[in-house]
Design a protein around this motif. Structure first.
Motif, PDB file in Angstrom:
ATOM      1  N   ARG A  33     -41.287  11.199 -14.998  1.00  0.00           N
ATOM      2  CA  ARG A  33     -41.349  10.674 -13.624  1.00  0.00           C
ATOM      3  C   ARG A  33     -41.889   9.248 -13.590  1.00  0.00           C
ATOM      4  O   ARG A  33     -41.354   8.384 -12.892  1.00  0.00           O
ATOM      5  N   LEU A  34     -42.938   9.006 -14.350  1.00  0.00           N
ATOM      6  CA  LEU A  34     -43.540   7.672 -14.376  1.00  0.00           C
ATOM      7  C   LEU A  34     -42.584   6.636 -14.951  1.00  0.00           C
ATOM      8  O   LEU A  34     -42.438   5.542 -14.399  1.00  0.00           O
ATOM      9  N   LEU A  35     -41.911   6.966 -16.041  1.00  0.00           N
ATOM     10  CA  LEU A  35     -40.975   6.015 -16.654  1.00  0.00           C
ATOM     11  C   LEU A  35     -39.806   5.690 -15.729  1.00  0.00           C
ATOM     12  O   LEU A  35     -39.419   4.526 -15.608  1.00  0.00           O
ATOM     13  N   ILE A  36     -39.256   6.694 -15.076  1.00  0.00           N
ATOM     14  CA  ILE A  36     -38.151   6.445 -14.147  1.00  0.00           C
ATOM     15  C   ILE A  36     -38.629   5.600 -12.978  1.00  0.00           C
ATOM     16  O   ILE A  36     -37.930   4.683 -12.527  1.00  0.00           O
ATOM     17  N   PHE A  37     -39.836   5.869 -12.482  1.00  0.00           N
ATOM     18  CA  PHE A  37     -40.388   5.071 -11.389  1.00  0.00           C
ATOM     19  C   PHE A  37     -40.582   3.621 -11.811  1.00  0.00           C
ATOM     20  O   PHE A  37     -40.253   2.695 -11.063  1.00  0.00           O
ATOM     21  N   ILE A  38     -41.084   3.393 -13.027  1.00  0.00           N
ATOM     22  CA  ILE A  38     -41.286   2.032 -13.520  1.00  0.00           C
ATOM     23  C   ILE A  38     -39.953   1.305 -13.661  1.00  0.00           C
ATOM     24  O   ILE A  38     -39.827   0.140 -13.265  1.00  0.00           O
ATOM     25  N   PHE A  39     -38.953   1.989 -14.222  1.00  0.00           N
ATOM     26  CA  PHE A  39     -37.633   1.360 -14.351  1.00  0.00           C
ATOM     27  C   PHE A  39     -37.049   1.013 -12.992  1.00  0.00           C
ATOM     28  O   PHE A  39     -36.453  -0.050 -12.809  1.00  0.00           O
ATOM     29  N   ALA A  40     -37.223   1.897 -12.010  1.00  0.00           N
ATOM     30  CA  ALA A  40     -36.714   1.626 -10.664  1.00  0.00           C
ATOM     31  C   ALA A  40     -37.449   0.439 -10.040  1.00  0.00           C
ATOM     32  O   ALA A  40     -36.832  -0.408  -9.375  1.00  0.00           O
ATOM     33  N   LEU A  41     -38.757   0.369 -10.257  1.00  0.00           N
ATOM     34  CA  LEU A  41     -39.536  -0.751  -9.729  1.00  0.00           C
ATOM     35  C   LEU A  41     -39.088  -2.072 -10.348  1.00  0.00           C
ATOM     36  O   LEU A  41     -38.905  -3.071  -9.648  1.00  0.00           O
ATOM     37  N   LEU A  42     -38.882  -2.073 -11.657  1.00  0.00           N
ATOM     38  CA  LEU A  42     -38.414  -3.295 -12.324  1.00  0.00           C
ATOM     39  C   LEU A  42     -37.014  -3.688 -11.855  1.00  0.00           C
ATOM     40  O   LEU A  42     -36.726  -4.874 -11.680  1.00  0.00           O
ATOM     41  N   ALA A  43     -36.157  -2.701 -11.644  1.00  0.00           N
ATOM     42  CA  ALA A  43     -34.813  -2.992 -11.147  1.00  0.00           C
ATOM     43  C   ALA A  43     -34.870  -3.572  -9.738  1.00  0.00           C
ATOM     44  O   ALA A  43     -34.128  -4.507  -9.409  1.00  0.00           O
ATOM     45  N   ALA A  44     -35.764  -3.038  -8.902  1.00  0.00           N
ATOM     46  CA  ALA A  44     -35.899  -3.552  -7.537  1.00  0.00           C
ATOM     47  C   ALA A  44     -36.437  -4.981  -7.543  1.00  0.00           C
ATOM     48  O   ALA A  44     -35.954  -5.841  -6.792  1.00  0.00           O
ATOM     49  N   LEU A  45     -37.425  -5.248  -8.389  1.00  0.00           N
ATOM     50  CA  LEU A  45     -37.956  -6.610  -8.479  1.00  0.00           C
ATOM     51  C   LEU A  45     -36.904  -7.576  -8.980  1.00  0.00           C
ATOM     52  O   LEU A  45     -36.787  -8.710  -8.495  1.00  0.00           O
ATOM     53  N   SER A  46     -36.111  -7.131  -9.941  1.00  0.00           N
ATOM     54  CA  SER A  46     -35.043  -7.981 -10.458  1.00  0.00           C
ATOM     55  C   SER A  46     -33.982  -8.245  -9.395  1.00  0.00           C
ATOM     56  O   SER A  46     -33.454  -9.355  -9.295  1.00  0.00           O
ATOM     57  N   ALA A  47     -33.674  -7.228  -8.589  1.00  0.00           N
ATOM     58  CA  ALA A  47     -32.686  -7.399  -7.518  1.00  0.00           C
ATOM     59  C   ALA A  47     -33.188  -8.367  -6.449  1.00  0.00           C
ATOM     60  O   ALA A  47     -32.385  -9.044  -5.801  1.00  0.00           O
ATOM     61  N   LEU A  48     -34.502  -8.460  -6.285  1.00  0.00           N
ATOM     62  CA  LEU A  48     -35.073  -9.395  -5.322  1.00  0.00           C
ATOM     63  C   LEU A  48     -35.152 -10.819  -5.871  1.00  0.00           C
ATOM     64  O   LEU A  48     -35.565 -11.728  -5.173  1.00  0.00           O
ATOM     65  N   GLY A  49     -34.778 -10.974  -7.141  1.00  0.00           N
ATOM     66  CA  GLY A  49     -34.776 -12.301  -7.737  1.00  0.00           C
ATOM     67  C   GLY A  49     -36.048 -12.659  -8.475  1.00  0.00           C
ATOM     68  O   GLY A  49     -36.243 -13.808  -8.870  1.00  0.00           O
ATOM     69  N   ILE A  50     -36.928 -11.706  -8.653  1.00  0.00           N
ATOM     70  CA  ILE A  50     -38.171 -11.946  -9.366  1.00  0.00           C
ATOM     71  C   ILE A  50     -37.936 -11.700 -10.849  1.00  0.00           C
ATOM     72  O   ILE A  50     -37.382 -10.671 -11.233  1.00  0.00           O
ATOM     73  N   SER A  51     -38.337 -12.631 -11.674  1.00  0.00           N
ATOM     74  CA  SER A  51     -38.157 -12.483 -13.117  1.00  0.00           C
ATOM     75  C   SER A  51     -39.125 -11.430 -13.654  1.00  0.00           C
ATOM     76  O   SER A  51     -40.335 -11.530 -13.466  1.00  0.00           O
ATOM     77  N   VAL A  52     -38.562 -10.454 -14.336  1.00  0.00           N
ATOM     78  CA  VAL A  52     -39.389  -9.361 -14.840  1.00  0.00           C
ATOM     79  C   VAL A  52     -39.595  -9.435 -16.352  1.00  0.00           C
ATOM     80  O   VAL A  52     -40.287  -8.589 -16.915  1.00  0.00           O
ATOM     81  N   THR A  53     -39.061 -10.453 -16.988  1.00  0.00           N
ATOM     82  CA  THR A  53     -39.195 -10.533 -18.447  1.00  0.00           C
ATOM     83  C   THR A  53     -40.648 -10.732 -18.863  1.00  0.00           C
ATOM     84  O   THR A  53     -41.084 -10.182 -19.870  1.00  0.00           O
ATOM     85  N   GLY A  54     -41.396 -11.483 -18.107  1.00  0.00           N
ATOM     86  CA  GLY A  54     -42.813 -11.676 -18.403  1.00  0.00           C
ATOM     87  C   GLY A  54     -43.595 -10.379 -18.274  1.00  0.00           C
ATOM     88  O   GLY A  54     -44.464 -10.078 -19.100  1.00  0.00           O
TER      89      GLY A  54
END
Length: 82
Positions: A33-54
């Protein structure tokens, strides 16, 4: 969030059918559950244009540091399970 809940529940039921230790079942389902939530959060941040590589690099380095610090403990736990 719903997908994380469903996948965690499915993993829990599958492990209960195979009669896996309840504490291990709980740990693995919560981890999924935690891993899927983290991946979804990173995908949402990326969709908003925020760089998640850092963020990914930071959490990867932190995970490596924790893994190295707990190396002996984790090997003891793994040998206890096996």
């Amino acid at each position: 969030m719903l997908i994380a809940f469903i996948m965690g529940r499915a993993a829990k039921k599958a492990m209960e059918l195979r009669k896996v230790d309840p504490s291990l079942t709980s740990f693995i389902s919560k981890t999924i559950r935690l891993l899927i939530f983290i991946f979804a959060l990173l995908a949402a941040l990326s969709a908003l244009g925020i760089s998640v590589t850092g963020l990914i690099a930071f959490f990867s380095a932190a995970a490596a540091a924790v893994a190295l610090a707990l190396k002996d403990r984790l090997s003891d736990i793994a040998s206890g399970i096996i």
